[in-house]
Design an enzyme around this catalytic site. Structure first.
Site, PDB file in Angstrom:
ATOM      1  CG  ASN A 348      -1.981  -1.234   1.123  1.00 24.65           C
ATOM      2  OD1 ASN A 348      -2.314  -1.828   0.749  1.00 24.65           O
ATOM      3  ND2 ASN A 348      -1.319  -1.664   2.764  1.00 24.65           N
ATOM      4  CD  GLU A 381       5.945  -5.811  -0.041  1.00 24.29           C
ATOM      5  OE1 GLU A 381       5.479  -5.392  -0.569  1.00 24.29           O
ATOM      6  OE2 GLU A 381       5.730  -6.846  -0.089  1.00 24.29           O
ATOM      7  CG  HIS A 384       5.862  -3.593  -4.595  1.00 26.34           C
ATOM      8  ND1 HIS A 384       5.443  -3.975  -6.632  1.00 26.34           N
ATOM      9  CD2 HIS A 384       5.698  -4.739  -4.661  1.00 26.34           C
ATOM     10  CE1 HIS A 384       5.246  -5.148  -6.309  1.00 26.34           C
ATOM     11  NE2 HIS A 384       5.524  -5.492  -5.952  1.00 26.34           N
ATOM     12  CD  GLU A 403       3.734  -8.798  -6.986  1.00 23.74           C
ATOM     13  OE1 GLU A 403       4.811  -8.663  -6.616  1.00 23.74           O
ATOM     14  OE2 GLU A 403       2.906  -8.236  -6.122  1.00 23.74           O
TER      15      GLU A 403
END
Ligand SMILES: *[C@@H]1O[C@H](CO)[C@@H](O)[C@H](O)[C@H]1NC(C)=O
Ligand SMILES: *[C@@H]1O[C@H](CO)[C@@H](O)[C@H](O)[C@H]1NC(C)=O
Ligand SMILES: *[C@@H]1O[C@H](CO)[C@@H](O)[C@H](O)[C@H]1NC(C)=O
Ligand SMILES: *[C@@H]1O[C@H](CO)[C@@H](O)[C@H](O)[C@H]1NC(C)=O
Ligand SMILES: [Zn+2]
Length: 967
Positions: A348, A381, A384, A403
């Site tokens: 997130n 993370e 990303h 991914e």
């Protein structure tokens, strides 16, 4: 999502249970457009209000209405949302945990339409929706009727007039949802602190559950700005993607609560949203101007368990800013550890969520492997934040690029944070070798899928697999290597700059890499980036490259683990790849890449002239392929291993073992040749080759631990492991210390667990003594690195007393990584009744958290004593498991793979087929493909045993005779 997600992936079980023939279920929704809006906007109605309009005609035949399609029409584009949510951390009088909310979405009409489709799942609308026009002079049509289409998860609003192109409108809705413990959408996580139950409201939106939190255009390309407000109890902390802007105390429904408003987000996709209310504590620091915070349960923060993550986050962010040549796009980076979380972690934007084991570190409980997992998941993370969040793939069919990319660069970020660990080498074991096993099956699939083939939430969930993560990582690593890292990152930066805050498709990345190639005259490629990569991305599988050192002939062939299996996929590239080959001759690295562009070629330099010369290809396994040689070269490589294994790089020693074992399984070379590669292990001290060997021998254990091969195999392996065991015993002063190096720490664990597995008396005495000391003194002095293997061996050797002790320690554990070690070790018992009882525990979420149910069953199935118990259990409970645990918390593919991996008899094959037939009504969800793969694997295991058992038995016996004769 974080790596390891495909080990336990959620699924949209709803649509599968309904099945194909089901009549479209239409839930009537209250809409009375003439009714006045609630007078007080803060007043949220607790129950259904208003009357119900008649839904449109429902027919048994699937209709072709827009709301029966899974993809949104292209007529409306969201611009911004205002979302206010109020999760209740205490149950209502009926025992239900709920949240209430209201939202206004502003969208632009890009094509005239009299229909609004907006995603909505499991939300009850408590008030009339209202539509207004933003532009003065344009009147919004009114809502004629509305209903919920549960199959495709829409709120459908039919209007009495047209929305007009190029005008902006606002849609207001008010709703209630359940804050369930289902690990998807807006959900609740529970834990105990000082005996008091605590509830956290948190989210997991990816891939399609934002629509479970509020009505939204829930597709990754529907980027918008979000103004989030959370209402929460005084004393709790509210977090979201944006910075906290204002907090005020308000009185709502005669409750004193807090209202926290967050600053607007950047333009972003719905699946990256997060809302969390908890009473967690935090620690913080800054990197340049970016605020970095780590949140967790207060006792965990007080114990310093967030410190390692906090220490590493800043440097990793800084590393990625350099790698991407792009500043971190947000003012803050929050990371939070949740007691219940399905994936490993979720990226997130600005508020990353983790399982506790993936973020919290405690020196006195965490092993080096726990620590490594934390630093690599954080790196994954954070990677990303740019690749995936700043630039997002347009649709889920390109998930593999998102991914795969993060799964590749996580090694670079982690290596930067822990430069002494050699983490980058591990990609070969953890990703390349691991995914080879899956991608060598005829039932594998290409990295890339067609956009139109990925529609339903279950199809999207199914993409979160080893192919997307590990093959994606492997081919991107290969690409970065043959382009060189400088060119690769140049193209990457240009891609990120071009598509920032927008969306792209995978060929956009190839285009920008091509531009970088064209700008760097030094990079010579045999074809365009696009054409080279298409051979790896658009067709499944990978080649085995065969090198004949007598003739210099090289050739490629699709590598299939079962040579008799048939491949039904279209032969777009005829199973030929454009293969970059880095190679060496007798220890000397060849200066340029040899490209293999056709079925076969001749490379004169690969001919060997000296009798001692050997050729070794795919240096450091940078290429995504296996290598085979003529027998003469294999013999010379075996001699090199035996006499001077250091002349071959460590990663390639691991490769020789792994390639040989797999080529043997595919009947390309004899199995005894593969076994020959294990003979030199008495000299091997490095972790990566040992781990590769042990991984391959695991297959032998699975196939033979119930047969007469077992005894001789154990004796041979004991002989092989003793030198390593002794080496570490000496290095650690008779096990009183821990080796200094990260890889040595890993290999020490290998030495102990393998020595114990083969039944070495000294080893089992050691583990039993350590465990007994713990039981007797109630002080655990076992080093965290060794705990998993010590616990497992002691519980296997022990009975109910040891099991009960470990179970009570599991329940008492204050850090998840310790609980994890115990949970796994509890499956090691040899007592059927303990294992059966443990299986029952997995379906009681107060004993085993839902997030851990699948892996516990799989652990039990991995134990030879638990295999058939686990299989019986899964078969008997399939319908129950599927229905109760389907919603987001159970990985069916992992479960099916896990409980059937030992299958190797006709009888087991029949059972598997019967299982498939018996449950076709219920279905297998995300495990559908896994079930077919299990059947394929069982068939190939049966053949393999028939063909190899006698040879293998003879070989082990002969080796032991030779050894006895010489000692
Ligand atoms: C949305 O929230 C922003 C910021 O609080 C506010 O300025 C704006 O007026 C709100 N819009 C609507 C339609 O409520
Ligand atoms: C939504 O409505 C259904 C049907 O009336 C009801 O069973 C469910 O409990 C409601 N959910 C919430 C969160 O109010
Ligand atoms: C950072 O932590 C300190 C010490 O716990 C705390 O006082 C401060 O408010 C925190 N800062 C932020 C911005 O959260
Ligand atoms: C975090 O960094 C501090 C300061 O460098 C250091 O003292 C501490 O040991 C580190 N903690 C962990 C868990 O790595
Ligand atoms: Zn990810």
């Amino acid at each position: 999502m974080g790596k390891g997600f495909f080990l336990s992936k959620p699924l949209g079980v709803g649509c599968m249970i309904l099945g194909t023939g089901a009549v479209a279920t239409i839930i009537a929704l209250s809409v009375v457009y003439s009714q006045e809006k609630a007078k007080n906007d803060n007043q949220v109605l607790p129950t259904d209000g208003g009357t119900t309009t008649k839904p449109p005609a429902t027919t048994a035949a699937p209709s072709n209405e827009p709301w029966d399609k899974y993809r949104l029409p292209k007529s409306l584009l969201p611009q911004q949302y205002n979302v206010t949510l109020w999760p209740r951390l205490r149950p209502d009088p009926t025992g239900l945990y709920i949240f209430t909310g209201e939202t206004t979405v502003e969208f632009k009409c890009v094509e005239d339409t009299d229909l609004i489709l907006i995603h909505s799942n499991k939300l009850n609308y408590t008030d009339s929706a209202s539509l207004t026009s933003v532009d003065s002079g344009v009147k919004a049509p009114s809502i004629k009727s509305s209903f919920l289409q549960s199959e495709t998860q829409y709120l459908v609003l039919q209007l009495d007039g047209k929305l007009v192109k190029d005008h902006m409108y606002q849609l207001y809705t008010k709703f209630t949802g359940e804050l369930a413990d289902d690990l998807g959408g807006f959900y609740r996580s529970e834990y105990y602190e000082d005996g008091v139950k605590k509830v956290v409201a948190t989210t997991q939106m990816q891939p399609t559950d934002a629509r479970k939190a509020f009505p939204c255009f829930d597709e990754p390309a529907m980027k918008a700005v979000f103004h989030i407000t959370l209402i929460h109890d005084i004393g709790t902390v509210a977090l979201s993607n944006g910075e906290q802007k204002e907090t005020s105390s308000v009185l709502i429904e005669s409750q004193n609560v807090q209202k926290t408003a967050f600053g607007p987000t950047e333009k972003m996709s719905t699946y990256l949203l997060a809302f969390i209310v908890s009473d967690f504590a935090q620690i913080n620091n800054t990197m340049d101007d970016v605020l970095i915070r780590i949140f967790a349960r207060k006792p965990a923060i007080d114990a310093g368990q967030g410190q390692y993550a906090l220490n590493k986050t800043g440097p990793i962010l800084k590393f990625f800013e350099g790698y991407y040549s792009s500043k971190y796009p947000l003012p803050k980076s929050d990371q939070i550890a949740l007691p219940d979380f399905n994936a490993g972690a979720m990226e997130n934007w600005g508020l990353i969520t983790y399982r506790e084991t993936a973020l919290l570190y405690d020196e006195s409980f965490s092993s080096n492997s726990n620590k490594e997992r934390i630093v690599t998941i954080i790196a994954h993370e954070l990677a990303h934040m740019w690749f995936g969040n700043l630039v997002t793939l347009r649709w889920w069919n390109d998930l593999w690029l998102n991914e795969g990319f993060a799964s590749y660069v996580e090694y670079l970020g982690a290596d930067n944070a822990e430069p002494d660990w050699n983490i980058k080498d591990l990609i070969v074991l953890n990703d390349v070798h691991r995914v080879f096993a899956v991608d060598a099956l005829a039932s594998s699939h290409p990295l890339s899928s067609k956009e139109e083939d990925i529609q339903r939430p279950a199809q999207i969930s199914e993409l979160f697999d080893a192919i997307s993560y590990s093959k994606g990582a492997s081919v991107l690593r290969m690409l970065s290597d043959f382009l060189t890292e400088g060119v690769f990152t140049q193209g990457l930066t240009s891609y990120l700059n071009t598509f920032a805050f927008g969306n792209a498709v995978y060929t956009d990345l190839w285009e920008h890499l091509q531009m970088a190639v064209d700008n760097n005259t030094g990079t010579q490629l045999p074809d365009s980036v696009n054409n080279i990569m298409n051979t790896w991305v658009l067709q499944m599988g990978f080649p085995v490259v065969t090198i004949d050192t007598q003739t210099g002939g090289i050739s490629q062939k699709h590598f299939l683990l079962d040579p008799d299996s048939t491949v039904t996929e279209k032969l777009e590239f005829n199973y030929e790849w454009i293969v970059p080959i880095k190679w060496m001759k007798t220890g000397v690295i060849h200066p340029t890449i040899q490209w293999l562009k056709a079925k076969s070629d001749t490379v004169n330099e690969m001919k060997t002239s000296e009798p001692s010369d050997w050729v070794l290809a795919n240096l450091n396994v940078l290429g995504y392929y296996r290598v085979n040689y003529d027998q003469g070269n294999w013999d010379r490589l075996l001699i090199a291993l035996r006499d001077n294994h250091i002349s071959i790089p460590g990663i390639n020693r691991a490769q020789l073992v792994d390639d040989a074992f797999n080529l043997a399984r595919a009947k390309i070379i004899p199995t005894v040749l593969a076994l020959e590669t294990t003979k030199y292990l008495t000299e091997e001290r490095d972790y990566v080759p040992w781990k590769s060997a042990l991984n391959n021998l695991d297959f032998f254990y699975l196939m033979f631990d119930r047969s007469e091969v077992y005894g001789p195999m154990q004796n041979y392996l004991m002989k092989q492991i003793i030198p390593l065991f002794t080496y570490y015993k000496n290095m650690t002063g008779n096990w009183s210390t821990i080796p200094a190096g990260h890889m040595d720490q890993y290999n020490q664990v290998n030495a102990i667990s393998m020595a114990c597995r083969t039944g070495l008396e000294e080893c089992s005495t050691l583990t039993k003594t350590w465990f007994k000391q713990w039981m007797d003194t109630n002080k655990n002095q076992i080093h965290p690195n060794l705990r998993s293997t010590v616990y497992c061996n002691a519980i296997a050797a022990g009975g109910a007393k040891e099991w009960e002790f470990a179970w009570s320690e599991f329940q008492k554990a204050t850090i998840a990584s310790e609980a994890e070690k115990l949970r796994s070790a509890l499956s090691c018992s040899k007592q059927p009744w303990l294992l059966n009882r443990y299986l029952e525990y997995t379906l009681n979420s107060t004993l085993i958290r839902k997030q851990d149910a699948t892996s516990t069953i799989v652990y039990i199935a991995s134990n030879v004593a638990g295999q058939s118990l686990a299989w019986d259990f899964v078969r008997a409970r399939w319908t129950y498991i599927f229905n109760e645990y389907g919603g987001g918390s159970f990985s069916f593919s992992n479960l099916i793979n896990g409980v059937t991996k030992r299958f190797s008899t006709e009888y087991e094959l029949q059972q598997l087929k019967q299982f498939k037939a018996d449950n076709s009504e219920v279905g297998f969800g995300s495990g559908t493909l896994a079930l077919d793969q299990s059947i394929e694997r069982t068939i190939s295991n049966i053949k393999w045993i028939t063909e190899n058992k006698q040879n293998v038995l003879n070989w082990f016996k002969a080796e032991l005779k030779l050894y006895e004769a010489s000692s």
